[in-house]
Design an enzyme around this catalytic site. Structure first.
Site, PDB file in Angstrom:
ATOM      1  NE  ARG A 101     -26.429 -32.902 103.670  1.00 31.26           N
ATOM      2  CZ  ARG A 101     -26.347 -34.189 102.985  1.00 31.26           C
ATOM      3  NH1 ARG A 101     -27.284 -33.948 102.319  1.00 31.26           N
ATOM      4  NH2 ARG A 101     -25.736 -35.298 103.175  1.00 31.26           N
ATOM      5  CG  HIS A 128     -20.531 -37.207 103.037  1.00 32.42           C
ATOM      6  ND1 HIS A 128     -21.649 -37.205 104.430  1.00 32.42           N
ATOM      7  CD2 HIS A 128     -21.961 -37.181 102.538  1.00 32.42           C
ATOM      8  CE1 HIS A 128     -22.127 -37.238 104.271  1.00 32.42           C
ATOM      9  NE2 HIS A 128     -22.519 -37.294 103.398  1.00 32.42           N
ATOM     10  CD  GLN A 131     -23.009 -42.146 103.015  1.00 33.32           C
ATOM     11  OE1 GLN A 131     -24.231 -41.983 102.610  1.00 33.32           O
ATOM     12  NE2 GLN A 131     -23.164 -43.815 102.812  1.00 33.32           N
ATOM     13  CG  ASP A 218     -22.051 -40.189  95.021  1.00 36.48           C
ATOM     14  OD1 ASP A 218     -23.869 -39.400  95.612  1.00 36.48           O
ATOM     15  OD2 ASP A 218     -21.694 -38.822  95.710  1.00 36.48           O
ATOM     16  CB  CYS A 258     -23.772 -42.477  99.100  1.00 35.11           C
ATOM     17  SG  CYS A 258     -23.804 -40.896  98.146  1.00 35.11           S
ATOM     18  NE  ARG A 286     -24.357 -40.518 107.260  1.00 36.19           N
ATOM     19  CZ  ARG A 286     -24.553 -40.139 106.616  1.00 36.19           C
ATOM     20  NH1 ARG A 286     -25.358 -39.960 104.841  1.00 36.19           N
ATOM     21  NH2 ARG A 286     -24.761 -38.656 106.716  1.00 36.19           N
TER      22      ARG A 286
HETATM   23  N1  NVA Z   1     -21.952 -36.114  96.073  1.00 36.88           N
HETATM   24  C1  NVA Z   1     -23.566 -36.330  96.854  1.00 36.88           C
HETATM   25  C2  NVA Z   1     -23.657 -37.111  97.644  1.00 36.88           C
HETATM   26  C3  NVA Z   1     -25.222 -36.735  98.476  1.00 36.88           C
HETATM   27  C4  NVA Z   1     -25.359 -37.373  99.572  1.00 36.88           C
HETATM   28  C5  NVA Z   1     -24.179 -35.010  96.178  1.00 36.88           C
HETATM   29  O1  NVA Z   1     -22.757 -33.440  97.266  1.00 36.88           O
HETATM   30  O2  NVA Z   1     -24.928 -34.206  96.069  1.00 36.88           O
HETATM   31  N1   CP Z   2     -26.122 -40.344 102.137  1.00 36.63           N
HETATM   32  C1   CP Z   2     -26.916 -38.934 102.163  1.00 36.63           C
HETATM   33  O1   CP Z   2     -25.771 -37.935 103.242  1.00 36.63           O
HETATM   34  O2   CP Z   2     -28.010 -38.982 102.407  1.00 36.63           O
HETATM   35  P1   CP Z   2     -28.374 -37.055 102.557  1.00 36.63           P
HETATM   36  O3   CP Z   2     -28.351 -36.393 101.348  1.00 36.63           O
HETATM   37  O4   CP Z   2     -29.954 -37.136 102.226  1.00 36.63           O
HETATM   38  O5   CP Z   2     -28.089 -36.829 103.654  1.00 36.63           O
END
Ligand code: NVA
Ligand code: CP
Length: 301
Positions: A101, A128, A131, A218, A258, A286
């Site tokens: 990540r 992502h 997801q 989101d 998500c 997930r």
């Molecule tokens: N768009 C959000 C998704 C988190 C799972 C982010 O990047 O923070």
């Molecule tokens: N949806 C998702 O990726 O959640 P987290 O940021 O908790 O991993």
């Protein structure tokens, strides 16, 4: 056996690959598949926080008989300046796969370029895909296939971009409502067109949800965008998924997110706590979708 080594975005998978992962995920979830990853180790690199991604990958590897290593920003030399290409080559000498990540999508691409083991994108600023696999599994379970219509309302961000590509891969009709300046990237629109149908662009959130079986949103302020908060909240005025917006949808329409949700911004507490919300199924899936992915990527048969 998938047609790709790495999963940097969902369109690294073919349509057949997506169905293979979802079929495997469903079988594992139903207890009808005893595939395992005994003695295999997944390295999990996190530059950003996570609840679902971390815990579902870690639990998934345990359930498959393998092991996962949590590597936060202060745990490995990457967080102290060691180059990503050196991290990729060192980790490849120990582990069977790397999940990362990261902020910069190009860093995920570099990780994959230098790694000798599969690299899975656990979220970048652009994409992502894990997801999306869980989202498609959730839609398939709920609607029995992919003949439904989904409205994406809000930011054309990482989650929305991978989801749009996933919809194009499996044939879900997608209608998108995003504020000016926050739409899906040209690259994603072009790639979606090549895969299948590009998303339909609606003029307003109300138009987008009118024919939808699912309304998906989101956060407006993603991780790393905290400095843009005031500007983004102003730009997204009118894009909240609330009861007023859902009054323009059918009574049966479901709501996806998500997570994590910022209640009062992109979605209201009432909506996320209502019977319309299928967000906990998404969160659970997930685990199953990633187990399906890991088995398809790493198991020998
Ligand atoms: N768009 C959000 C998704 C988190 C799972 C982010 O990047 O923070
Ligand atoms: N949806 C998702 O990726 O959640 P987290 O940021 O908790 O991993």
């Amino acid at each position: 056996m998938l047609s790709t080594t790495h999963l940097l975005d969902i369109d690294d998978l073919s349509t057949e690959d997506v169905h293979a992962v979802l079929d495997r995920a469903a079988a594992l979830k139903a207890g009808e598949d005893d595939a395992g990853l005994s003695q295999q180790t997944l390295a999990m690199i996190f530059e950003k926080p996570s609840t679902r991604t971390r815990i579902s990958f870690e639990t998934g590897m345990t359930q498959l008989g393998g092991h996962a290593l949590f590597l936060g920003p202060n745990d490995i030399q990457l967080g102290h300046g060691e180059p990503i290409k050196d991290t990729a080559r060192a980790l490849s000498r120990y582990v069977d796969a790397i999940m990362a990540r990261l902020f910069d999508h190009a860093a995920a691409e570099e990780l994959a370029e230098y790694a000798d083991v599969p690299v899975i994108n656990g979220l970048t600023d652009d994409a992502h895909p894990c997801q999306t696999l869980a989202d498609l599994l959730t839609i398939r379970e709920r609607f029995g296939g992919f003949d439904d219509t989904v409205a994406w309302v809000g930011d054309g961000n990482n989650v929305g971009q991978s989801f749009a590509l996933g919809c194009a891969l499996v044939g879900v009709d997608l209608v998108v409502a995003t504020p000016d300046g926050y739409g899906l990237s040209e690259s994603v629109l072009d790639r979606a067109s090549e895969l299948g149908d590009a998303p339909e662009i609606a003029d307003t959130p109300e138009d987008a949800v009118a024919e939808a079986d699912v309304v998906y949103t989101d956060v407006f302020v993603s991780m790393g965008q905290e400095d843009e908060r005031a500007e983004k909240l102003a730009a997204f005025d009118g894009y909240q998924v609330n009861d007023d917006l859902l009054a323009h949808a059918t009574p049966e329409a479901k709501v996806m997110h998500c997570l994590p949700a910022h209640r009062g911004e992109e979605i209201t507490d009432e909506v996320i706590e209502s019977d319309r919300a299928i967000v906990w199924d998404q969160a659970e899936n997930r685990l199953h979708a990633q187990k399906g992915l890991l088995v398809e990527l790493l198991a020998e048969s």
